[in-house]
Design a protein around this motif. Structure first.
Motif, PDB file in Angstrom:
ATOM      1  N   ALA A  86       0.863  -1.350   0.239  1.00 55.53           N
ATOM      2  CA  ALA A  86       0.083   0.069   0.031  1.00 55.53           C
ATOM      3  C   ALA A  86       0.906   1.201   0.031  1.00 55.53           C
ATOM      4  N   GLN A  87       0.616   2.223  -0.906  1.00 56.76           N
ATOM      5  CA  GLN A  87       1.157   3.555  -1.013  1.00 56.76           C
ATOM      6  C   GLN A  87       0.254   4.615  -0.051  1.00 56.76           C
ATOM      7  N   THR A  88      -0.870   4.166  -0.098  1.00 59.87           N
ATOM      8  CA  THR A  88      -1.737   5.131   0.664  1.00 59.87           C
ATOM      9  C   THR A  88      -2.619   4.263   1.944  1.00 59.87           C
ATOM     10  N   ILE A  89      -2.610   4.899   2.875  1.00 59.01           N
ATOM     11  CA  ILE A  89      -3.311   4.322   4.084  1.00 59.01           C
ATOM     12  C   ILE A  89      -4.542   4.941   4.297  1.00 59.01           C
ATOM     13  N   ALA A  90      -5.277   3.743   4.651  1.00 56.58           N
ATOM     14  CA  ALA A  90      -6.985   3.908   4.609  1.00 56.58           C
ATOM     15  C   ALA A  90      -7.566   3.116   5.656  1.00 56.58           C
ATOM     16  N   GLU A  91      -6.758   2.214   6.491  1.00 63.32           N
ATOM     17  CA  GLU A  91      -7.237   1.254   7.258  1.00 63.32           C
ATOM     18  C   GLU A  91      -5.870   0.667   8.513  1.00 63.32           C
ATOM     19  N   ARG A  92      -6.765   0.559   9.420  1.00 62.42           N
ATOM     20  CA  ARG A  92      -5.761  -0.186  10.500  1.00 62.42           C
ATOM     21  C   ARG A  92      -6.313  -1.297  10.912  1.00 62.42           C
ATOM     22  N   PHE A  93      -5.312  -2.389  11.131  1.00 64.17           N
ATOM     23  CA  PHE A  93      -5.704  -3.620  11.800  1.00 64.17           C
ATOM     24  C   PHE A  93      -4.665  -4.150  12.737  1.00 64.17           C
ATOM     25  N   GLU A  94      -5.355  -4.461  13.707  1.00 63.40           N
ATOM     26  CA  GLU A  94      -4.557  -4.919  14.872  1.00 63.40           C
ATOM     27  C   GLU A  94      -4.464  -6.597  14.873  1.00 63.40           C
ATOM     28  N   TYR A  95      -3.366  -6.971  15.146  1.00 61.09           N
ATOM     29  CA  TYR A  95      -3.158  -8.350  15.191  1.00 61.09           C
ATOM     30  C   TYR A  95      -1.851  -8.594  16.298  1.00 61.09           C
ATOM     31  N   GLY A  96      -2.167  -9.629  17.341  1.00 60.52           N
ATOM     32  CA  GLY A  96      -1.143  -9.891  18.300  1.00 60.52           C
ATOM     33  C   GLY A  96      -0.652  -8.679  19.071  1.00 60.52           C
ATOM     34  N   GLY A  97      -1.719  -7.658  19.225  1.00 59.55           N
ATOM     35  CA  GLY A  97      -1.519  -6.611  20.218  1.00 59.55           C
ATOM     36  C   GLY A  97      -0.614  -5.525  19.339  1.00 59.55           C
ATOM     37  N   GLU A  98      -0.491  -5.775  18.205  1.00 58.62           N
ATOM     38  CA  GLU A  98       0.337  -4.718  17.391  1.00 58.62           C
ATOM     39  C   GLU A  98      -0.597  -4.092  16.252  1.00 58.62           C
ATOM     40  N   GLU A  99      -0.096  -2.774  15.627  1.00 60.38           N
ATOM     41  CA  GLU A  99      -0.858  -2.123  14.648  1.00 60.38           C
ATOM     42  C   GLU A  99      -0.114  -2.397  13.398  1.00 60.38           C
ATOM     43  N   TYR A 100      -1.220  -2.493  12.287  1.00 56.69           N
ATOM     44  CA  TYR A 100      -0.679  -2.648  10.945  1.00 56.69           C
ATOM     45  C   TYR A 100      -1.575  -1.790  10.085  1.00 56.69           C
ATOM     46  N   PHE A 101      -0.958  -0.967   9.183  1.00 56.13           N
ATOM     47  CA  PHE A 101      -1.704  -0.246   8.352  1.00 56.13           C
ATOM     48  C   PHE A 101      -1.590  -0.511   6.755  1.00 56.13           C
ATOM     49  N   GLY A 102      -2.621  -0.096   6.212  1.00 59.75           N
ATOM     50  CA  GLY A 102      -2.729  -0.507   4.793  1.00 59.75           C
ATOM     51  C   GLY A 102      -4.255   0.017   4.110  1.00 59.75           C
TER      52      GLY A 102
END
Length: 420
Positions: A168-184
Motif C-alpha cells: 500500500a502506498q496510501t493508508i486508509a485502514e488499521r488492523f490489529e494483530y497480536g497486540g500490534e498495529e498494521y496499516f494499509g
C-alpha cells in the motif's frame, strides 16, 4: 515424448482444464505452453533464480524450495530444472493440472505439485524448506490470514523467504494483530454475490476471500520480523521490471544477538519500524557528539538545506495555487454580489407591489359585492318579465278563443246565427 506427442498432450490438457494464461514454459522440441514469445512471468522467474542463487546458503541443486500459490508452476519448474527439490502448493485445480503436466513432460521427478490452501501450509503438512517463495500471492490475502501465513513461513523456513508483492502506498485502514498495529488499504477481489464456481474460474484473484489487505511497507516488514525472521531487506538487484508499488522483500532466519561493546540494559529491545512511513528527526539518527563534530555536521546540514529548498519550492507552488483559488473566489464573490443586488431589486419591487395588491384586493371585493347586487336585480327583473309573459300568454289564449268563436259564428247561415 516427441514433438507431436507433446502438442497432443498439451492441447488435451488445455481442452480439459483451460489454456495456459500466464506461465509460458518450454516443454522441449520447440513446444511452449503458450507460444514462442515473452509473456511476462519470465521476468520474475529470472529475477528469483538469480536472487536465490546469489544469497542462498546452499547450491541450487541442494535446496528444498516451497512455492506458495504456484499457479501454473513456472517458478517451481525453473528451480527444478536447476536440480532443486520443489513443492508447489496451489488452491485451484485447473492451473495445478497444467503445472503437473509441464513437470511430467520435462521429467522433473524432484518437483511435485500439491492442491491446497496456501493459508494452511505448515511444517506438519509439507516439512521444512531452505527457501520459501511467496510471489504474487500476498496481495490476494486478507487480514488476519497474512500474519498467519508469515508465521507458518517462519516455522517452515531454515534460511530465507522471498516475498514478491504489491504494497500500500496510501493508508486508509488499521488492523490489529497480536497486540500490534498494521496499516494499509483493502482491495476488492470478488463481488459478495459471486459463488464458489465463479471464484474458482478467476485464476488471477483470491481463492475465496472477497477482499485483500495491502499493507504499507513498514507494516509489512514489521509483520515479517514479528513472525520470526531476523532480517528483512529489499532486493534492488537482481532487478525486476515491475510496478511502482511492487517490491521483492528478502526475509532471513537468524539469531538475535545482544550488544557486547555497549551492554546497556534494555538497549534496542524494540527496533521495529513505525507502522507507516515517517520522516525521523535528525536527533534520532545522530547523537549530540556527532552534531557538534564539524567533520560530519555539514553533511547533515546540507541534506537539511536541500530538504528546505524542496519545501520552499513546494510552498511557492502552493502559494500559486492559493492565489488561483483567491482569484476564483473573487470572481465568485462578484457573482454573489450581483445576485444579491438582483435579490434586493426584487425585494424593492415586492415592497412597492404590496400596497397595490391591497388596493386591488379591495377593488376586487367591491366588484364582487356589486356583481352580487347586480345579479339580485337581474333575478328580480327576470322574475317580473316571466310573470308578465305568463299573463300575456294567458290573455293571448283568451283572445284566440274569442276570435275562434266569432269565426265560428260567421261561418253559420244567417238564420242560424245566435243572436246575443
Amino acid at each position: 515424448m516427441n514433438r507431436d506427442e507433446l502438442i497432443r498432450r498439451r492441447d488435451a490438457v488445455a481442452a480439459e482444464h483451460g489454456p495456459w494464461v500466464g506461465h509460458n514454459i518450454h516443454l522441449g522440441h520447440g513446444v511452449y505452453t503458450i507460444a514462442e514469445r515473452v509473456v511476462g512471468a519470465e521476468n520474475t522467474a529470472k529475477h528469483l533464480l538469480d536472487l536465490v542463487g546469489a544469497i542462498a546458503r546452499k547450491p541450487l541443486d541442494r535446496l528444498r524450495i516451497l512455492d506458495l500459490g504456484c499457479s501454473e508452476g513456472l517458478y517451481a519448474i525453473e528451480f527444478g530444472l536447476h536440480g532443486a527439490e520443489v513443492v508447489g502448493v496451489e488452491g485451484r485445480a485447473a492451473p495445478l493440472a497444467r503445472a503437473r503436466f509441464a513437470a511430467e513432460a520435462l521429467g522433473l521427478g524432484r518437483v511435485r505439485f500439491e492442491q491446497g490452501d496456501a493459508r494452511e501450509a505448515t511444517e506438519a503438512r509439507y516439512g521444512r524448506f531452505d527457501v520459501i517463495l511467496n510471489c504474487g500471492l500476498l496481495y490476494h490475502l486478507d487480514a488476519p490470514d497474512i500474519f498467519r501465513v508469515f508465521e507458518n513461513m517462519a516455522g517452515m523456513c531454515d534460511d530465507l523467504a522471498i516475498v514478491e508483492t504489491h504494497y500500500a502506498q496510501t493508508i486508509a485502514e488499521r488492523f490489529e494483530y497480536g497486540g500490534e498495529e498494521y496499516f494499509g488499504i483493502s482491495r476488492r477481489e470478488h463481488e459478495d454475490e459471486a459463488d464458489a464456481a465463479v471464484r474458482e474460474k478467476r485464476e488471477w484473484a483470491s481463492l475465496d476471500n472477497a477482499y485483500s489487505f495491502w499493507m504499507a511497507k513498514p507494516s509489512l516488514v514489521n509483520a515479517l520480523v514479528r513472525s520470526g525472521f531476523a532480517a528483512v531487506t529489499e532486493c534492488l538487484y537482481p532487478a525486476i521490471l515491475s510496478y511502482g508499488d511492487r517490491e521483492t522483500f528478502i526475509a532471513r532466519k537468524g539469531e538475535v544477538r545482544p550488544l557486547r561493546a555497549v551492554p546497556l540494559p534494555g538497549i534496542f529491545e524494540n527496533r521495529f519500524l513505525p507502522p507507516v512511513e515517517t520522516r525521523r528527526p535528525l536527533s534520532d539518527w545522530v547523537g549530540q557528539d556527532h552534531v557538534d563534530n564539524p567533520a560530519t555536521t555539514p553533511r547533515y546540514f546540507d541534506t537539511t538545506t536541500r530538504d528546505l529548498d524542496v519545501m520552499r519550492r513546494r510552498l511557492d507552488a502552493m502559494d500559486g495555487r492559493f492565489d488561483t483559488v483567491d482569484r476564483r473566489l473573487g470572481a465568485v464573490e462578484g457573482s454573489v454580489q450581483a445576485v444579491e443586488q438582483r435579490v434586493a431589486g426584487i425585494e424593492r419591487r415586492l415592497e412597492e407591489a404590496v400596497p397595490e395588491l391591497g388596493r386591488l384586493s379591495g377593488e376586487t371585493e367591491r366588484l364582487a359585492a356589486y356583481s352580487q347586487s347586480l345579479q339580485g336585480s337581474m333575478n328580480d327583473w327576470l322574475q317580473g318579465l316571466w310573470t308578465a309573459l305568463n299573463a300575456a300568454t294567458a290573455e293571448l289564449g283568451r283572445t284566440r278563443e274569442e276570435i275562434e268563436r266569432i269565426r265560428y259564428q260567421q261561418r253559420r247561415p244567417w238564420f242560424m246565427r245566435r243572436r246575443d
